[in-house]
Design a protein around this motif. Structure first.
Motif, PDB file in Angstrom:
ATOM      1  N   TYR A   4      27.330  21.490   2.560  1.00 26.98           N
ATOM      2  CA  TYR A   4      26.172  21.288   1.680  1.00 26.98           C
ATOM      3  C   TYR A   4      24.920  22.000   2.186  1.00 26.98           C
ATOM      4  O   TYR A   4      24.021  22.325   1.404  1.00 26.98           O
ATOM      5  N   THR A   7      24.024  25.233   0.422  1.00 27.90           N
ATOM      6  CA  THR A   7      23.744  25.239  -1.011  1.00 27.90           C
ATOM      7  C   THR A   7      22.264  25.506  -1.296  1.00 27.90           C
ATOM      8  O   THR A   7      21.387  25.244  -0.466  1.00 27.90           O
ATOM      9  N   TRP A  10      20.271  22.160  -1.242  1.00 32.35           N
ATOM     10  CA  TRP A  10      19.810  21.702   0.079  1.00 32.35           C
ATOM     11  C   TRP A  10      18.579  22.487   0.522  1.00 32.35           C
ATOM     12  O   TRP A  10      17.607  21.909   1.023  1.00 32.35           O
ATOM     13  N   LEU A  58      28.001  19.804  -6.199  1.00 31.55           N
ATOM     14  CA  LEU A  58      26.742  20.506  -5.939  1.00 31.55           C
ATOM     15  C   LEU A  58      26.773  21.908  -6.544  1.00 31.55           C
ATOM     16  O   LEU A  58      25.778  22.374  -7.120  1.00 31.55           O
ATOM     17  N   SER A  77      15.946  16.288  -5.795  1.00 28.41           N
ATOM     18  CA  SER A  77      16.909  17.019  -4.952  1.00 28.41           C
ATOM     19  C   SER A  77      17.635  16.072  -4.020  1.00 28.41           C
ATOM     20  O   SER A  77      18.852  16.155  -3.839  1.00 28.41           O
ATOM     21  N   LEU A  81      21.709  15.247  -4.025  1.00 25.13           N
ATOM     22  CA  LEU A  81      22.509  15.472  -2.824  1.00 25.13           C
ATOM     23  C   LEU A  81      23.248  14.192  -2.420  1.00 25.13           C
ATOM     24  O   LEU A  81      24.460  14.212  -2.157  1.00 25.13           O
TER      25      LEU A  81
END
Length: 282
Positions: A4, A7, A10, A58, A77, A81
């Motif tokens: 993650y 991404t 993130w 994601l 965000s 997540l």
């Protein structure tokens, strides 16, 4: 993409958040991943529900958002997540006997089985599958951050009726910076759109004996695996604003199951679109 932290979501979160909060959210996500890997203990023949599934969610969120990902707030965000990694944690079960004391168990038994006091594998797996979104709180890492509580509720909402997402209106910020109905919509669409052969492997399919199922549970799993094995997933054309799906079914029955599931996805997209148009400000 393997983690993650690679991404866009993130990096978007990091760019808008204090480093101390970033560290705490990272710790929560990292502690969730080992738990997700335990889902296979209860559902050995199910398609992938571990951190690879979460990562694909994601990726799907990023596909749906495109360049609009830059418009997400830090709170949105964080919720996206966390909910990507939390929404299936309720499928973890460390003690089978413990589920007898859960508030939803008696209702499930009365409706679904003639229960004689023995927890068979079929009862356990079916009960957890149908109630995993409710069981989620047992495995959340709650701390002082407000987004943690909201993320847990968004996670639990992914198996609820789309109409029920209106309840997140009470969490909207006065300045319209945070839109958690929008987050709940993104989670449920990104989850249901994880429909491709990356979620299954031909070797595992044969190893688990799903090519020759011997019971009703494995017959159900065989159908799910065949759908995924022959599906290549979704892509989005940003210029034409068209969402494409591609599949290469090898058998007529698999094509039928794929088309039926696509109808379910289309219905969910339509419901979410109506909710977005009526309640979201993003």
């Amino acid at each position: 993409m393997n983690n993650y932290t690679e991404t866009k979501l993130w990096n978007q979160f990091k760019s808008k958040t204090d480093t101390s909060i970033v560290g705490k959210i990272k710790s929560i996500l990292d502690n969730s991943i080992p738990l997700l890997k335990q889902i296979v203990r209860v559902f050995p023949t199910y398609t992938n529900h571990d951190d690879e599934h979460s990562l694909k969610i994601l990726e799907n969120i990023e596909m749906l958002l495109g360049d609009s990902i830059d418009n997400l707030s830090a709170g949105e965000s964080a919720v996206l997540l966390l909910s990507a990694y939390w929404h299936d944690l309720g499928m973890v079960c460390n003690d089978n006997e413990e589920i007898k004391s859960e508030e939803w168990f008696n209702e499930y038994i009365n409706k679904s089985y003639k229960y004689d006091g023995n927890l068979t594998p079929n009862i356990i797996s079916e009960y957890i599958r149908l109630n995993h979104h409710k069981r989620l709180e047992k495995y959340l890492f709650i701390n002082e951050h407000n987004v943690i509580d909201i993320a847990s509720k968004v996670s639990m909402s992914h198996n609820e009726n789309t109409k029920d997402l209106e309840k997140f209106q009470e969490y909207q910020s006065n300045d319209n910076q945070d839109d958690f109905i929008f987050c709940a919509i993104l989670l449920r669409l990104a989850d249901i759109m994880d429909f491709d052969n990356e979620r299954t492997a031909e070797s595992s399919y044969k190893f688990l004996g799903l090519d020759n199922p011997t019971n009703s549970e494995n017959q159900f799993s065989q159908k799910e695996w065949k759908k995924h094995l022959d599906s290549l997933g979704f892509t989005y054309d940003y210029e034409k604003k068209i969402l494409y799906f591609k599949a290469i079914p090898k058998e007529p029955d698999t094509e039928f199951y794929i088309r039926e599931f696509i109808k379910i996805i289309e219905d969910e997209i339509n419901k979410c679109t109506q909710l977005f148009n009526s309640h979201c400000h993003k």
